[in-house]
Structure formats: structure tokens, C-alpha cells
Design a protein around this motif. Structure first.
Motif, short mmCIF file in Angstrom:
data_model
loop_
_atom_site.label_atom_id
_atom_site.label_comp_id
_atom_site.label_asym_id
_atom_site.label_seq_id
_atom_site.Cartn_x
_atom_site.Cartn_y
_atom_site.Cartn_z
N ALA A 35 -1.95 -36.13 6.65
CA ALA A 35 -1.34 -34.82 6.40
C ALA A 35 -2.04 -34.08 5.28
O ALA A 35 -2.02 -32.85 5.23
N HIS A 36 -2.71 -34.81 4.40
CA HIS A 36 -3.46 -34.18 3.32
C HIS A 36 -4.49 -33.20 3.88
O HIS A 36 -4.67 -32.09 3.36
N GLN A 37 -5.16 -33.59 4.96
CA GLN A 37 -6.15 -32.71 5.57
C GLN A 37 -5.49 -31.45 6.13
O GLN A 37 -5.99 -30.34 5.98
N GLU A 210 12.67 -37.06 16.51
CA GLU A 210 12.59 -35.92 15.60
C GLU A 210 11.45 -34.99 15.98
O GLU A 210 11.57 -33.76 15.87
N ALA A 211 10.33 -35.55 16.42
CA ALA A 211 9.20 -34.72 16.83
C ALA A 211 9.56 -33.89 18.06
O ALA A 211 9.18 -32.72 18.17
N GLU A 212 10.29 -34.50 18.99
CA GLU A 212 10.72 -33.76 20.19
C GLU A 212 11.62 -32.58 19.79
O GLU A 212 11.43 -31.46 20.27
N LEU A 213 12.58 -32.85 18.92
CA LEU A 213 13.49 -31.78 18.49
C LEU A 213 12.73 -30.69 17.75
O LEU A 213 12.96 -29.50 17.97
N ALA A 214 11.83 -31.10 16.85
CA ALA A 214 11.07 -30.12 16.09
C ALA A 214 10.18 -29.28 17.00
O ALA A 214 10.01 -28.08 16.79
N THR A 223 6.79 -31.39 13.66
CA THR A 223 6.37 -32.02 14.91
C THR A 223 5.15 -32.89 14.68
O THR A 223 5.09 -34.04 15.11
N TRP A 224 4.17 -32.33 13.98
CA TRP A 224 2.91 -33.03 13.76
C TRP A 224 3.12 -34.30 12.93
O TRP A 224 2.63 -35.37 13.29
N LEU A 264 2.60 -34.63 21.88
CA LEU A 264 3.22 -33.77 20.86
C LEU A 264 2.19 -33.29 19.85
O LEU A 264 2.21 -32.12 19.43
N LEU A 265 1.29 -34.17 19.43
CA LEU A 265 0.24 -33.77 18.49
C LEU A 265 -0.66 -32.70 19.10
O LEU A 265 -1.00 -31.71 18.44
N THR A 266 -1.04 -32.89 20.36
CA THR A 266 -1.91 -31.92 21.02
C THR A 266 -1.22 -30.57 21.15
O THR A 266 -1.82 -29.53 20.85
N SER A 267 0.03 -30.58 21.58
CA SER A 267 0.76 -29.32 21.73
C SER A 267 0.91 -28.61 20.39
O SER A 267 0.76 -27.38 20.30
N ALA A 268 1.21 -29.38 19.33
CA ALA A 268 1.36 -28.77 18.01
C ALA A 268 0.05 -28.15 17.53
O ALA A 268 0.03 -27.04 16.98
N ASP A 269 -1.06 -28.86 17.74
CA ASP A 269 -2.34 -28.32 17.32
C ASP A 269 -2.71 -27.07 18.12
O ASP A 269 -3.30 -26.13 17.57
N LEU A 270 -2.38 -27.04 19.40
CA LEU A 270 -2.63 -25.84 20.19
C LEU A 270 -1.82 -24.66 19.66
O LEU A 270 -2.34 -23.54 19.52
N GLU A 271 -0.55 -24.90 19.36
CA GLU A 271 0.29 -23.83 18.84
C GLU A 271 -0.19 -23.34 17.48
O GLU A 271 -0.02 -22.17 17.14
N ARG A 272 -0.79 -24.23 16.71
CA ARG A 272 -1.26 -23.86 15.38
C ARG A 272 -2.67 -23.27 15.41
O ARG A 272 -3.25 -22.98 14.37
#
Length: 347
Positions: A35-37, A210-214, A223-224, A264-272
Motif C-alpha cells: 500500500a505504500h506504493q 469487505e472488499a466486495e462491499l467496498a 477494495t484494493w 477485485l484488484l484488477t477492477s479497482a485498478d481500472l476504476e482508479r
């Protein structure tokens, strides 16, 4: 316990210090370092993060409630069993069970590793009790978990002896946490644990939830981080080198957790707006399960977002070929729809 608000430019140094204090094997700590990165590269996040003061080594800091921490709350990740005031939430705070990867029971400076847990049969007994700590387990069920179809003639006595060996191995822990007990009554065993005991397997399941809900709430940072916690725990594996139906079942659950975490990681990175990171996770998902179409869909979206629609064509062709050659089926309508959406400019 107080909270230390750490400037981003000092976070990595602090996490290294925390790692030394935790022994270096915490999945949550690995997530915090990753998460630091993200924190350094995402200017929408605040310039400070919160760490539990006791883990931070007593550096001066204002004491703040956890609900005032920034969106990416590493304090919650590193110390999940604290309440909103930063105090131990329950009497069992600090007692940790690791059953994914190498077995370990940790409390303060006491560590009971898998070498002390009575060999392969002891490992089975201990992990089965931890997995089912919410209920009493019958002796017959427990014996089947320990020996499968190869029950010894005097299995009842052997089970009692094995439980006694586990109790003896845990003595350094139970002396500090007497509420931790393997109880036996009326033909059943039950693992009694102090309230607030941390179990990595349960943490992974909760993190995915929690990731699903987020994700549904578009809380991308949460989520990430929660998906990353689940991924780091699930990928450790379960009772490596051992085979039994219930063990195989647990491994399948962990593999499914890995798949869902990558989604979930992939979807979050796409949204970001991070298509390169999204493509990296999506490629790993495709490699893990070449018949899982969600990986191809996410990879095509990531490639299109980075401007490489030509590669998206090749990904779809690989998907079609894999499904045809292995499963004798065609891609689903959803996969075809995503393909046409992301390659529309080339059609």
C-alpha cells in the motif's frame, strides 16, 4: 493504545521497523508495504497514514480515534482487533493463529511453530479444530479428519494422546492466555479461544467480504487493501504436502479466494485509472485459471484502457481457442460483448 500518524516519506522506514517487531511473516504487514506504493502515487489520499503506536515503537504522536484515520487505514489492516478508540477490543488481542502456509500460534514473544505441533497428524488435528472453533467436533469426525480411511485399531486412545501432545505444545501460550483450551466432554472436542483471537483463514474470508462491499460502494482504496490482504493470505496454501478430502476442499476455497482477490484488484485498478497494474493482475488471473472467462474480460478492458486494442484481439483469440480445445465451448455472450466494446474502434 495510541495512533501514530506517519508522513508518507517516512512510511517505508516505519513499516520496516514494524516488520522486525512482528517477526516479518504478517500478511497484513506485506499488504501495508504494498500500500505504500499506492499512497505515494495516489494524490487523492491524504498525506498521512495511521499506525498503532505500540507497533510503531513509541514514537511521539497525538492519540486519535481510528475513525479519523485516512481512507487507506493501515492501522486497521495491521491491528484488526482494536476498537474505534484504539484500545484492545477484546481480551484475546494479540493471540494469532496462522493455519495458511506454515502453522504458527503467536502471543506476544511466544511462538509455537508447526515443528512443535505433533507431526502430520497433529497438524491435521490442530487445523481442523481451528477451522471449526465455533462448534464442538465429535470424536468420530475428528478421527476421520486426522486419519481419513486409515484409522488405527485403538484410534480413540490415539486421538486422546494426540490432543494431549497439542495441549503440551501450546503450554507456553496457554500460560499467558488460559482461556485457550482444547476441551473434551461427552465424546466431543472443542477449541476454546479468547474473544478477539486472530485467525488468518478467517481474516482472509472477512477481507474478501469487505472488499466486495467496498467495491459495490466504489470505495476503491478499501477494495484494493482488503483484496490484497485476502490475496496474501490465500496464496500461502494449506497443509502443503498433505492430502485428504477436507484438506483438498480447503485448498479449493483458498484458490477461489485468490481468483476473486485478483478480480477485485484488477477492477479497482481500472476504476482508479491504472490500466498497467490492472493488466498485470488480470494476466495472473488468466494464468491461474485459463478457463475462467472473467480474467480474459478484465485483461481486454485493461489493454483497451492502455490503448493496446491489438493485444486485446489476441487475448480474445486465446480465450476462444482455450475454451474450444479444453472445454469444447464458446465464450459466453458477456465475454463477446466486452470484446466488441473494447475493440469497437478497430471493427
Amino acid at each position: 493504545m495510541g495512533v501514530l500518524r506517519v508522513p508518507l516519506d517516512r512510511l517505508d522506514e516505519m513499516l520496516l521497523r514494524v516488520g522486525r517487531r512482528l517477526g516479518g511473516w504478517s500478511a497484513e504487514l506485506q499488504t501495508a508495504r504494498a500500500a505504500h506504493q499506492l499512497l505515494h502515487s495516489d494524490h487523492s489520499l491524504r498525506a498521512h497514514v495511521a499506525l498503532p503506536l505500540e507497533l510503531a515503537g513509541g514514537w511521539p504522536a497525538a492519540r486519535r480515534p481510528y475513525d479519523r484515520c485516512p481512507r487507506l487505514n493501515l492501522a486497521t489492516t495491521l491491528a484488526p482487533n482494536v476498537n474505534e478508540l484504539g484500545r484492545p477490543a477484546r481480551a484475546g488481542y494479540g493471540l494469532r493463529f496462522q493455519i495458511c502456509g506454515r502453522l504458527a500460534v503467536v502471543l506476544g514473544g511466544n511462538l509455537v511453530g508447526e515443528a512443535e505441533l505433533a507431526g502430520r497428524q497433529g497438524h491435521r488435528l490442530w487445523t481442523y479444530l481451528v477451522l471449526n472453533r465455533s462448534r464442538p467436533v465429535g470424536r468420530d469426525e475428528l478421527a476421520a479428519a486426522v486419519w481419513s480411511d486409515d484409522l488405527p485399531d485403538a484410534w480413540d486412545d490415539a486421538l486422546s494422546a494426540l490432543a494431549s501432545r497439542i495441549r503440551a505444545a501450546l503450554r507456553p501460550i496457554t500460560q499467558e492466555a488460559p482461556a485457550l483450551q482444547i476441551q473434551h466432554a461427552t465424546g466431543k472436542y472443542r477449541l476454546e479461544t479468547p474473544a478477539g483471537t486472530f485467525v488468518d483463514h478467517e481474516r482472509a474470508r472477512a477481507a474478501l467480504h469487505e472488499a466486495e462491499l467496498a467495491s459495490r460502494r466504489s470505495e476503491l482504496a478499501r477494495t484494493w487493501t482488503e483484496a490484497r490482504v485476502a490475496l496474501e493470505i490465500c496464496r500461502r496454501g494449506f497443509l502443503a504436502g498433505d492430502e485428504a478430502p477436507w484438506i483438498i476442499g480447503q485448498r479449493r476455497l483458498l484458490v477461489e479466494g485468490i481468483h476473486r482477490a485478483f478480480e477485485l484488484l484488477t477492477s479497482a485498478d481500472l476504476e482508479r485509472g491504472r490500466p498497467e497494474d490492472a493488466a498485470t493482475s488480470a494476466r495472473q488471473l488468466v494464468e491461474l485459471d485459463p478457463l475462467r472467462e472473467s480474467g480474459y474480460r478484465l485483461l481486454m478492458r485493461a489493454l483497451a484502457a492502455s490503448g493496446d486494442r491489438g493485444e486485446a484481439f489476441r487475448v480474445m483469440e486465446r480465450c476462444r481457442q482455450m475454451l474450444r480445445d479444453v472445454a469444447a465451448v464458446a465464450p459466453s455472450p458477456e465475454t463477446e460483448r466486452v470484446f466488441h466494446e473494447v475493440t469497437a474502434e478497430h471493427l
